[in-house]
Design a protein around this motif. Structure first.
Motif, PDB file in Angstrom:
ATOM      1  N   HIS A  95      87.514  70.962  39.947  1.00  0.00           N
ATOM      2  CA  HIS A  95      87.469  71.418  41.349  1.00  0.00           C
ATOM      3  C   HIS A  95      88.606  72.408  41.605  1.00  0.00           C
ATOM      4  O   HIS A  95      89.743  72.006  41.838  1.00  0.00           O
ATOM      5  CB  HIS A  95      87.588  70.204  42.292  1.00  0.00           C
ATOM      6  CG  HIS A  95      87.384  70.537  43.743  1.00  0.00           C
ATOM      7  ND1 HIS A  95      86.467  69.889  44.530  1.00  0.00           N
ATOM      8  CD2 HIS A  95      87.990  71.442  44.551  1.00  0.00           C
ATOM      9  CE1 HIS A  95      86.515  70.382  45.759  1.00  0.00           C
ATOM     10  NE2 HIS A  95      87.439  71.331  45.797  1.00  0.00           N
ATOM     11  N   HIS A  97      89.546  76.485  43.466  1.00  0.00           N
ATOM     12  CA  HIS A  97      89.147  77.677  44.226  1.00  0.00           C
ATOM     13  C   HIS A  97      89.858  78.819  43.505  1.00  0.00           C
ATOM     14  O   HIS A  97      90.989  79.174  43.837  1.00  0.00           O
ATOM     15  CB  HIS A  97      89.558  77.522  45.692  1.00  0.00           C
ATOM     16  CG  HIS A  97      89.000  76.257  46.291  1.00  0.00           C
ATOM     17  ND1 HIS A  97      87.697  76.167  46.693  1.00  0.00           N
ATOM     18  CD2 HIS A  97      89.526  75.027  46.458  1.00  0.00           C
ATOM     19  CE1 HIS A  97      87.462  74.932  47.124  1.00  0.00           C
ATOM     20  NE2 HIS A  97      88.558  74.219  46.982  1.00  0.00           N
ATOM     21  N   LYS A 309      78.050  73.622  46.637  1.00  0.00           N
ATOM     22  CA  LYS A 309      79.143  72.896  47.278  1.00  0.00           C
ATOM     23  C   LYS A 309      78.801  72.675  48.744  1.00  0.00           C
ATOM     24  O   LYS A 309      78.467  73.619  49.454  1.00  0.00           O
ATOM     25  CB  LYS A 309      80.430  73.721  47.168  1.00  0.00           C
ATOM     26  CG  LYS A 309      81.587  73.227  48.034  1.00  0.00           C
ATOM     27  CD  LYS A 309      82.256  72.009  47.449  1.00  0.00           C
ATOM     28  CE  LYS A 309      83.372  71.463  48.332  1.00  0.00           C
ATOM     29  NZ  LYS A 309      84.447  72.403  48.599  1.00  0.00           N
ATOM     30  N   HIS A 396      86.486  64.729  46.054  1.00  0.00           N
ATOM     31  CA  HIS A 396      87.640  64.048  46.671  1.00  0.00           C
ATOM     32  C   HIS A 396      87.431  62.522  46.739  1.00  0.00           C
ATOM     33  O   HIS A 396      88.252  61.789  46.218  1.00  0.00           O
ATOM     34  CB  HIS A 396      88.018  64.627  48.035  1.00  0.00           C
ATOM     35  CG  HIS A 396      88.092  66.127  48.034  1.00  0.00           C
ATOM     36  ND1 HIS A 396      88.876  66.817  47.147  1.00  0.00           N
ATOM     37  CD2 HIS A 396      87.446  67.080  48.763  1.00  0.00           C
ATOM     38  CE1 HIS A 396      88.723  68.118  47.341  1.00  0.00           C
ATOM     39  NE2 HIS A 396      87.854  68.313  48.303  1.00  0.00           N
ATOM     40  N   ASP A 459      91.899  70.939  42.899  1.00  0.00           N
ATOM     41  CA  ASP A 459      91.679  71.600  44.184  1.00  0.00           C
ATOM     42  C   ASP A 459      92.592  72.828  44.332  1.00  0.00           C
ATOM     43  O   ASP A 459      92.821  73.289  45.440  1.00  0.00           O
ATOM     44  CB  ASP A 459      91.914  70.624  45.348  1.00  0.00           C
ATOM     45  CG  ASP A 459      91.090  70.963  46.578  1.00  0.00           C
ATOM     46  OD1 ASP A 459      90.280  71.904  46.506  1.00  0.00           O
ATOM     47  OD2 ASP A 459      91.277  70.300  47.612  1.00  0.00           O
TER      48      ASP A 459
HETATM   49 ZN   LIG Z   1      88.422  72.179  47.447  1.00  0.00          ZN
END
Ligand SMILES: [Zn+2]
Length: 567
Positions: A95, A97, A309, A396, A459
């Motif tokens: 996960h 970005h 997503k 998460h 993340d």
């Molecule tokens: Zn995220």
């Protein structure tokens, strides 16, 4: 066979046999690369530890003792003596970005600002060197490190940014602070209503303070100019180089834009992708992938698509994770369902479309009711379309209702979790949700006990990309404030081996690639990382300090600390 006969035999071979049979008839081909004299933790149950590995092309061909693997050595084999160091499968971050992460490497850093004054000072410094008309973005501020820990307001920065639009994000990505210039550009006034799934924070008179939560940040994002192609390319390249330097060989890019994927495709064609990417665009665009017939994990070893997503709710720190019961310190607030969940049937319809098309669904869900609601919807999909190997994911999966661990297992949902968030949120989680709910928070051990598969990630840019910090977090659960040296809810700690497995095979499974990568075994892609220290034998407190010496992707050396001057 005498010399003459052998020659004849060779001629026969060359003339008559197909090339493939020819190579089989000859002695074994030589490896391109051998890493020997290593301590290899393979994450392969049939041979957990080894000393050496041989690579031919981009695949592993042999794993075993240094003597066994030496049989693959040829005149042109490049041999690396690992000096007894630990070699692991490359880390697969489930996960990230990725482009935002690359952008952030060059953007303003506010996370370690320890006061509101320091926060304002850094924005002032940045404004002085910002080209007129350009925005100041990024930041990752964390007001909980300030004394008092008050949310920042626009007044703090308006005086130092009279002409520069500013929108700096809270570190959890669920809130940001806009200055007056940015609010004006976005048209946000006292009269602007809160959007579904978002909130404009207001003062006693009802005027916006500049702080915007979740969907309200869209008002701002709409008016921020998109990255140019060159900026996006630059960010992707920065992210690739950084990933290689911390031993990340695969990433799963959540919320990838089509522009991001286009950049990856361009880099792939130029042979410049040094991290394997699985890209998951937003489910709000489910029709795009569905209509061209793309299915989960469509693509090649370096670039795949076919996942989506979705968002169920917000975050704990911003008070927007969706709970059955209110937060302890925020009146009746029990969080917000995202705008994608208004109404919930909208999300169900999108899931049905995605699943019918063979696309994989990854849903951000943090609060217990947010997670439960998504499990209900996943169950609806199974009921409508029947059992299949669809590998639903919840991203998460932070605060679990007690009954939902079993439901996770029954529905074969993957818990895609970020252990660094645990040592970060662990600082304040109990004051927000109390001891009982906190006991089922980042409950990695409980997931494993229930037979739920874990995939590890960070993340990034929300948390650091460095996988050793994540392994450290999962093994120690020592919160960043130093208040839980023996672990926050220590029963939930994982072993080093469990953490590595979740970060390699676990993440590979989460992207349908467990047969291709995730372990050091013959036939698999040669993605490996050599570490400065043996994380199995050092004290766990030191794991976060361990460095990456070399990173290999498909047998290619993509990072070398001594060449990079880090040694
Ligand atoms: Zn995220």
């Amino acid at each position: 066979m005498n010399h003459r006969n052998r020659l004849l035999w060779l001629i026969v071979l060359v003339c008559c046999l197909a090339p493939r049979e020819q190579s089989q008839a000859q002695s074994k081909p030589a490896a391109d690369l051998i890493i020997t004299n290593a301590k290899i933790w393979t994450v392969d149950k049939s041979l957990p530890m080894a000393q050496a590995v041989a690579v031919l092309g981009d695949r592993i061909v042999a794993v075993g003792s240094s003597a066994d693997v030496d049989a693959w050595r040829g005149r042109n084999t490049y041999v690396i003596d690992a000096d007894g160091k630990l070699l692991l499968p490359g880390f697969n971050d489930a996960h990230v970005h990725f482009v935002s992460g690359g952008t952030q490497l060059d953007s303003i850093q506010l996370n370690d600002a320890t006061s509101a004054q320091e926060f304002a000072r850094r924005i002032h410094e940045r404004a002085k060197v910002t080209v007129k008309g350009e925005w100041i973005l990024g930041g990752n501020w964390d007001e909980t490190k300030w004394n008092p820990p008050n949310m920042p307001t626009k007044e703090l920065i308006d005086v130092v940014t009279p002409d520069t639009p500013v929108f700096v994000s809270r570190y959890d990505g669920h809130m940001g602070l806009a200055n007056s210039v940015a609010l004006r550009l976005a048209g946000i006034t006292a009269k602007t209503p809160d959007p579904p799934g978002g909130a404009i924070v207001r003062d006693a008179q009802g005027n916006p303070t500049g702080a915007l939560k979740d969907a309200a940040t869209d008002y701002i994002y709409k008016v921020i100019p998109a990255l140019s192609r060159d900026q996006r390319m630059q960010a992707a390249k920065r992210a690739l180089a950084y990933a290689a330097s911390v031993g990340v060989t695969s990433v799963q890019h959540m919320e990838a834009s089509y522009a991001d994927i286009a950049i990856y495709a361009e880099l792939l064609q130029r042979g410049e992708l040094t991290t394997r990417i699985y890209a998951a665009p937003l489910i709000t665009h489910v029709e795009d992938q569905a209509k061209i017939g793309v299915r989960h994990a469509f693509g090649g070893p370096y670039l795949r698509i076919g996942a989506l997503k979705a968002y169920a709710d917000g975050s704990l720190g911003s008070g927007t994770a969706y709970f059955y019961e209110p937060f302890l310190n925020q009146g009746n607030n029990r969080g917000l369902l995202s705008d994608e969940m208004h109404p919930i049937s909208l999300m169900r319809d999108r899931y049905m479309t995605a699943d019918a098309a063979g696309l994989q669904i990854c849903t951000h869900a943090i609060g217990d009711e947010g997670i439960s609601t998504i499990l209900d919807l996943y169950a609806d999909v199974v009921k409508a379309h029947g059992e299949a190997d669809r590998r639903f994911r919840i991203e998460h999966a932070q605060h679990m209702a007690a009954r939902d661990f079993d439901r996770f297992a029954q529905l074969h949902v993957i818990a895609s979790v970020q252990p660094y968030h645990a040592i970060d949120d662990g600082r304040f989680a109990e004051s927000h949700i109390g001891h009982d709910r906190a006991s089922r928070t980042y409950a990695f051990r409980t997931f494993l006990d229930h037979g739920v598969r874990l995939a590890f990630g960070t993340d990034w840019e929300v948390a650091p990309l460095d996988p050793l910090l994540t392994v450290y977090a999962a093994v120690t659960r020592a919160t960043l404030d130093g208040k839980n040296p023996n672990g926050w809810f220590p029963r939930q700690k994982l072993s080093v081996a469990e953490a590595i497995e979740a970060y390699t095979m676990g993440s590979a499974y989460a992207e349908f690639q467990e047969k291709e990568k995730g372990s050091i075994a013959p036939g698999k892609l040669a993605d490996m990382v050599l570490l400065s220290d043996d994380i199995f034998s050092i004290v766990p407190e030191k794991i976060g300090d361990v460095r990456v010496l070399e990173t290999f992707v498909g047998g290619r050396l993509v990072f070398n600390a001594s060449a990079a001057g880090h040694q």
